[in-house]
Structures are given as C-alpha cells and as structure tokens.
Write a protein that holds these residues in place. Structure first.
Motif, PDB file in Angstrom:
ATOM      1  N   GLY A 107      44.141  43.724  48.799  1.00 35.20           N
ATOM      2  CA  GLY A 107      43.120  43.726  47.771  1.00 35.20           C
ATOM      3  C   GLY A 107      42.310  42.166  47.970  1.00 35.20           C
ATOM      4  N   TYR A 108      41.652  41.753  46.754  1.00 37.38           N
ATOM      5  CA  TYR A 108      40.907  40.698  47.226  1.00 37.38           C
ATOM      6  C   TYR A 108      41.322  39.624  46.157  1.00 37.38           C
ATOM      7  CZ  TYR A 108      37.793  43.820  49.377  1.00 37.38           C
ATOM      8  OH  TYR A 108      37.496  44.909  50.367  1.00 37.38           O
ATOM      9  N   VAL A 109      41.330  38.479  46.379  1.00 31.84           N
ATOM     10  CA  VAL A 109      41.635  37.258  45.476  1.00 31.84           C
ATOM     11  C   VAL A 109      40.046  36.395  45.240  1.00 31.84           C
ATOM     12  CG1 VAL A 109      42.764  34.844  45.202  1.00 31.84           C
ATOM     13  CG2 VAL A 109      43.747  36.586  46.317  1.00 31.84           C
ATOM     14  N   VAL A 110      39.788  36.661  43.818  1.00 28.61           N
ATOM     15  CA  VAL A 110      38.531  35.987  43.535  1.00 28.61           C
ATOM     16  C   VAL A 110      38.835  34.694  42.861  1.00 28.61           C
ATOM     17  CG1 VAL A 110      36.417  36.349  41.914  1.00 28.61           C
ATOM     18  CG2 VAL A 110      37.515  38.304  43.072  1.00 28.61           C
ATOM     19  N   ALA A 111      38.147  33.534  43.381  1.00 29.62           N
ATOM     20  CA  ALA A 111      38.386  32.306  42.914  1.00 29.62           C
ATOM     21  C   ALA A 111      37.090  31.348  42.713  1.00 29.62           C
ATOM     22  CB  ALA A 111      39.404  31.569  44.027  1.00 29.62           C
ATOM     23  N   LEU A 112      37.331  31.099  41.382  1.00 32.87           N
ATOM     24  CA  LEU A 112      36.297  30.305  40.914  1.00 32.87           C
ATOM     25  C   LEU A 112      36.545  28.764  40.645  1.00 32.87           C
ATOM     26  CD1 LEU A 112      33.320  30.332  39.445  1.00 32.87           C
ATOM     27  CD2 LEU A 112      34.370  30.435  37.353  1.00 32.87           C
ATOM     28  N   TYR A 113      35.903  27.814  41.447  1.00 37.63           N
ATOM     29  CA  TYR A 113      36.306  26.529  41.506  1.00 37.63           C
ATOM     30  C   TYR A 113      35.193  25.790  40.605  1.00 37.63           C
ATOM     31  CZ  TYR A 113      38.842  27.732  45.672  1.00 37.63           C
ATOM     32  OH  TYR A 113      39.950  28.395  46.664  1.00 37.63           O
ATOM     33  N   SER A 114      35.443  25.095  39.684  1.00 34.84           N
ATOM     34  CA  SER A 114      34.640  24.546  38.941  1.00 34.84           C
ATOM     35  C   SER A 114      34.255  23.020  39.178  1.00 34.84           C
ATOM     36  CB  SER A 114      34.672  24.574  37.512  1.00 34.84           C
ATOM     37  OG  SER A 114      36.154  23.829  37.336  1.00 34.84           O
ATOM     38  N   ALA A 115      33.184  22.530  38.779  1.00 32.85           N
ATOM     39  CA  ALA A 115      32.878  21.009  39.209  1.00 32.85           C
ATOM     40  C   ALA A 115      33.965  19.973  38.828  1.00 32.85           C
ATOM     41  CB  ALA A 115      31.466  20.554  38.368  1.00 32.85           C
ATOM     42  N   ASP A 116      34.720  20.140  37.782  1.00 38.68           N
ATOM     43  CA  ASP A 116      35.890  19.245  37.539  1.00 38.68           C
ATOM     44  C   ASP A 116      37.121  19.437  38.388  1.00 38.68           C
ATOM     45  OD1 ASP A 116      36.632  21.439  36.540  1.00 38.68           O
ATOM     46  OD2 ASP A 116      36.819  20.910  34.482  1.00 38.68           O
ATOM     47  N   GLY A 117      36.869  20.261  39.743  1.00 37.30           N
ATOM     48  CA  GLY A 117      38.003  20.658  40.351  1.00 37.30           C
ATOM     49  C   GLY A 117      39.004  21.528  40.031  1.00 37.30           C
ATOM     50  N   GLN A 118      38.653  22.187  38.841  1.00 36.77           N
ATOM     51  CA  GLN A 118      39.637  23.339  38.610  1.00 36.77           C
ATOM     52  C   GLN A 118      39.383  24.632  39.350  1.00 36.77           C
ATOM     53  OE1 GLN A 118      42.125  23.107  35.853  1.00 36.77           O
ATOM     54  NE2 GLN A 118      41.640  20.715  36.090  1.00 36.77           N
ATOM     55  N   CYS A 119      40.349  25.295  39.407  1.00 32.62           N
ATOM     56  CA  CYS A 119      40.423  26.685  40.109  1.00 32.62           C
ATOM     57  C   CYS A 119      41.054  27.662  39.301  1.00 32.62           C
ATOM     58  CB  CYS A 119      40.977  26.901  41.336  1.00 32.62           C
ATOM     59  SG  CYS A 119      40.807  28.290  42.114  1.00 32.62           S
ATOM     60  N   LYS A 120      40.161  28.907  38.955  1.00 34.69           N
ATOM     61  CA  LYS A 120      40.676  30.073  38.304  1.00 34.69           C
ATOM     62  C   LYS A 120      40.723  31.306  39.229  1.00 34.69           C
ATOM     63  CE  LYS A 120      38.004  29.747  34.481  1.00 34.69           C
ATOM     64  NZ  LYS A 120      37.183  30.007  33.347  1.00 34.69           N
ATOM     65  N   SER A 121      41.545  31.823  39.520  1.00 41.09           N
ATOM     66  CA  SER A 121      41.775  32.921  40.674  1.00 41.09           C
ATOM     67  C   SER A 121      42.475  34.220  40.020  1.00 41.09           C
ATOM     68  CB  SER A 121      42.708  32.454  41.850  1.00 41.09           C
ATOM     69  OG  SER A 121      44.134  32.238  41.695  1.00 41.09           O
ATOM     70  N   THR A 122      42.051  35.425  40.495  1.00 42.98           N
ATOM     71  CA  THR A 122      42.450  36.589  40.111  1.00 42.98           C
ATOM     72  C   THR A 122      42.608  37.554  41.249  1.00 42.98           C
ATOM     73  OG1 THR A 122      41.482  36.481  38.024  1.00 42.98           O
ATOM     74  CG2 THR A 122      42.107  38.472  38.444  1.00 42.98           C
ATOM     75  N   PHE A 123      43.695  38.345  41.261  1.00 46.02           N
ATOM     76  CA  PHE A 123      43.607  39.354  42.418  1.00 46.02           C
ATOM     77  C   PHE A 123      43.471  40.589  41.900  1.00 46.02           C
ATOM     78  CE2 PHE A 123      46.428  42.482  44.784  1.00 46.02           C
ATOM     79  CZ  PHE A 123      46.029  42.338  45.994  1.00 46.02           C
ATOM     80  N   TYR A 124      42.537  41.564  42.957  1.00 47.76           N
ATOM     81  CA  TYR A 124      42.148  42.635  42.372  1.00 47.76           C
ATOM     82  C   TYR A 124      42.536  43.704  43.472  1.00 47.76           C
ATOM     83  CZ  TYR A 124      39.106  40.509  39.065  1.00 47.76           C
ATOM     84  OH  TYR A 124      38.619  39.758  38.050  1.00 47.76           O
ATOM     85  N   PRO A 125      43.526  44.663  43.201  1.00 46.79           N
ATOM     86  CA  PRO A 125      43.851  45.525  44.248  1.00 46.79           C
ATOM     87  C   PRO A 125      42.546  46.633  44.634  1.00 46.79           C
ATOM     88  CG  PRO A 125      45.350  45.828  42.329  1.00 46.79           C
ATOM     89  CD  PRO A 125      44.246  45.046  41.910  1.00 46.79           C
ATOM     90  N   PHE A 126      42.711  47.054  45.952  1.00 43.66           N
ATOM     91  CA  PHE A 126      41.708  47.919  46.316  1.00 43.66           C
ATOM     92  C   PHE A 126      41.705  49.009  45.166  1.00 43.66           C
ATOM     93  CE2 PHE A 126      42.409  47.011  51.231  1.00 43.66           C
ATOM     94  CZ  PHE A 126      41.713  46.004  51.105  1.00 43.66           C
ATOM     95  N   SER A 127      40.347  49.500  44.919  1.00 44.34           N
ATOM     96  CA  SER A 127      40.021  50.471  44.125  1.00 44.34           C
ATOM     97  C   SER A 127      38.775  51.253  44.314  1.00 44.34           C
ATOM     98  CB  SER A 127      40.005  50.013  42.592  1.00 44.34           C
ATOM     99  OG  SER A 127      38.875  49.113  42.370  1.00 44.34           O
ATOM    100  N   GLY A 128      37.940  50.674  45.257  1.00 48.00           N
ATOM    101  CA  GLY A 128      36.598  51.058  45.459  1.00 48.00           C
ATOM    102  C   GLY A 128      36.470  52.746  45.832  1.00 48.00           C
ATOM    103  N   VAL A 129      37.387  53.218  46.779  1.00 42.66           N
ATOM    104  CA  VAL A 129      37.184  54.788  47.382  1.00 42.66           C
ATOM    105  C   VAL A 129      37.263  55.448  46.107  1.00 42.66           C
ATOM    106  CG1 VAL A 129      37.920  56.455  48.797  1.00 42.66           C
ATOM    107  CG2 VAL A 129      37.919  54.208  49.554  1.00 42.66           C
TER     108      VAL A 129
END
Length: 358
Positions: free
Chosen positions: A277-299
């Motif tokens: 799948g994919y890891v979606v990571a959001l890095y904010s200006a204060d250096g924090q990172c929030k990440s979430t894994f989404y398994p393949f589901s597109g097809v």
C-alpha cells in the motif's frame, strides 16, 4: 431491487487472472459475470476455470464470433476491456456503438492524435442522454491514499514544489516484462506504467501540468527505449516540479512529495503487516509528522464505481446520468498527454513542450 447487472470481461491475460477475477469476486453480490472473451479458445478457458469458483455460470467466448456474440447480447450491460494497448480503443468503440457501457484498461490510447480520433467517434455516438459510459480504469485515482492526500493538501499552505520519483522494478522477474504489446507500444513501459504516476500527481495537486522539459535515455537494452526520463514541469497554478522515472532499478522506490509554505505532504509506496500500500506522511512546520498506511484498494473501488454507474445509468436512461468523473476517458487522456509531452521533449533534447489540453 434491480437485478445485478450482467458484464463481460474481454481479455484473459495476467491482469485479468491476477486482479480482475479476484477483485470482481470480492463484489460478486453486485454483478453477474456472464462471459470471459479472448482471441483464443485456450486462454479463454483457462481464465473461465479460475472465475468459475466465484461465478459458476460464466461462459467462454473467443475469436471474432465470440466477440460478435457479446456485442449482440442485449442483456449485457457492461464490458471490461483488458486487452493489448493497441487494440483497446477500436474494440471499446465497437462495444459503445452497440450500446454497452465500457471500462477500458489504461492507457486511454497510445497518443493524443489517437485520443482525438477516439473522442470524435465517441461524441458522434453520444448525441442524446442515456448514451453509454466510457471509463478508463485508473486505479490510482481510487486509492484511498490519494483520496486522503488530496484533502490534506490544504494543511501544507501554498504549494512551492512537487517531486515525483519512480524507481521501478520492470526486470525479468516481473510478470509483465515479456509482454510483447508493451514492447511495441509508442512510449513503451514509460507510457504504460507512467500514466499511473501522473494520475496520482494530478489528483493530489489539483492542478493540470501546463508545460514540460525532459531528458530521456536508454540504458537497459533488455527494455524498449526510452527506459529513463527526467523532466521538469510547470503546473497551471505556477508551481514547478520534477518527475523522474527509472523503469528498472535494483532497489525500487515510488514517492510523491509536495512542499508547501506550512508543511510537506509525502506519499510513499510500501508494505505493512504483509500488505502492499502507501504511507501518507504529513510534516508540519513545527517538525511533527503524522503518518497513515493505506493498503491497496484502487482496483476494487474503481470496479465498484463502474458497476454502480452502469446500474444507475440503466435506471435513469431517459434523463441521462453523470458517471464518476475520476474514471472518465478524458481523465485518462490527460494522463497520456502529460507523458507524451515529456517523451516529445526528450526526443528534442529537452525543448520546452506545452501539454495538449483535453
């Protein structure tokens, strides 16, 4: 409750056997798989044997007569066209002219002139409401990772730069490596694989690619040329970016990264708990990172959307029905146009090329 729509699958290759049949089986309560067609009786029978575990009534069709039977079957609502890239558009148009809804595998067509001709033919069929839907199967637009990323773009402020890095694994151990049609296709693996990565890019940034300048090269002689592309691009919103694609790398990596004034958003292909799948990571200006894994589901999601669309379209025949825009042939055409511009620029040593608008 309306009866589940009857559909057919044209094609019996690797992707049909490994993806279409299992994904259709997961939504078997929503549809009835009536036929699997192939050019040869042998390959059709192999695919039907796999499908019969989930769809006991599925029938084999092959050759010109089999295709004609499918075109003539008045009870058949939709057809998935999963054939060699060179053959798909002509067969899709035949089916559309016969009133069948079509979901055709990507790429939409081999080039923008072919797309223009195809769209003219399709528009000549679609003169009144309730005309058939023509979808292009682009599962990346249905991957939850990209659906969520599109929403998260608001959190990174103004877009400053975009990077798309694709280091692929198209070598002799890949089942698609020896696929003959991809080797005889304009743009080869770059176009066939690349439309996915462009689709994800366009969806995330929400802006079209306006112009490109690219360098292409051919290093791995077991692959058709070119096998490497390195392109600068400019979005219509003024933001610049880079798109780099190596068809076959020893350590594959696939990543989209958007740098904003308030943070950075990154989507990276990966694996977690045995699931791809994919890891979606959001890095904010204060250096924090929030990440979430989404398994393949597109097809699975794109097929569900198509089945929903064709059922709704048949119920609302006279009034016309707006199908899922992410699947439209136009969206597929826009992906091809970006890569075609990059390949054209590469053939001219990096000259600036404006992307054809659809």
């Amino acid at each position: 409750m309306a009866a589940p729509p009857q559909i057919a699958v044209l094609g019996a290759g690797i992707f049909v056997k490994s993806q279409y049949i299992p994904r259709l089986a997961e939504i078997a309560h929503l549809l009835s798989l009536k036929y699997i067609w192939s050019r040869t009786e042998e390959s059709s029978k192999v695919a039907v044997e796999i499908a019969k575990q989930h769809f006991p009534g599925v029938e084999c069709k092959w050759g010109d007569q089999g295709l004609n039977d499918i075109i003539q079957d008045a009870y058949l609502l939709g057809v998935a066209v999963v054939l060699a890239g060179q053959a798909q558009v002509d067969i899709s148009l035949k089916l559309l002219k016969a009133g069948k809804h079509v979901i055709q595998e990507k790429p939409a067509a081999a080039s923008t002139p072919k797309i223009e001709t195809a769209l003219a033919s399709y528009n000549s069929i679609c003169t009144k409401p309730g005309q058939p839907i023509w979808s292009v199967a682009e599962n990346y637009r249905f991957e939850l990772a990209f659906v969520e990323s599109k929403k998260l773009m608001a959190d990174i402020g103004d877009m400053m730069n975009v990077q798309v890095i694709i280091e692929g694994s198209m070598n002799s151990s890949n089942p698609y490596f020896s696929s003959s049609w991809r080797r005889n296709f304009e743009g080869g693996f770059i176009l066939d694989m690349g439309v996915h990565f462009i689709a994800a890019l366009r969806m995330m940034v929400g802006s079209e690619v306006a112009s490109v300048s690219a360098i292409t090269s051919h290093i791995d002689t077991t692959l058709p040329p070119p096998d490497i592309i390195s392109s600068n691009f400019k979005l219509e919103n003024g933001c610049s970016g880079v798109f780099v694609m190596v068809v076959s790398a020893s350590s594959p990596k696939i990543i989209w990264r958007v740098v904003g004034s308030k943070g950075t958003l990154q989507v990276e292909r990966g694996k977690k708990d045995g699931k791809h799948g994919y890891v979606v990571a959001l890095y904010s200006a204060d250096g924090q990172c929030k990440s979430t894994f989404y398994p393949f589901s597109g097809v699975n999601e794109e097929l569900k959307a198509f089945i929903h669309d064709i059922l709704q379209a048949s119920l609302k025949k006279e009034s016309g029905y707006e199908a899922e825009p992410r699947s439209s042939f136009l969206e597929g055409a826009r992906d091809v146009a970006v890569l075609e511009a990059m390949l054209e620029s590469g053939s001219m040593g990096g000259a600036l090329v404006h992307v054809k608008k659809f």
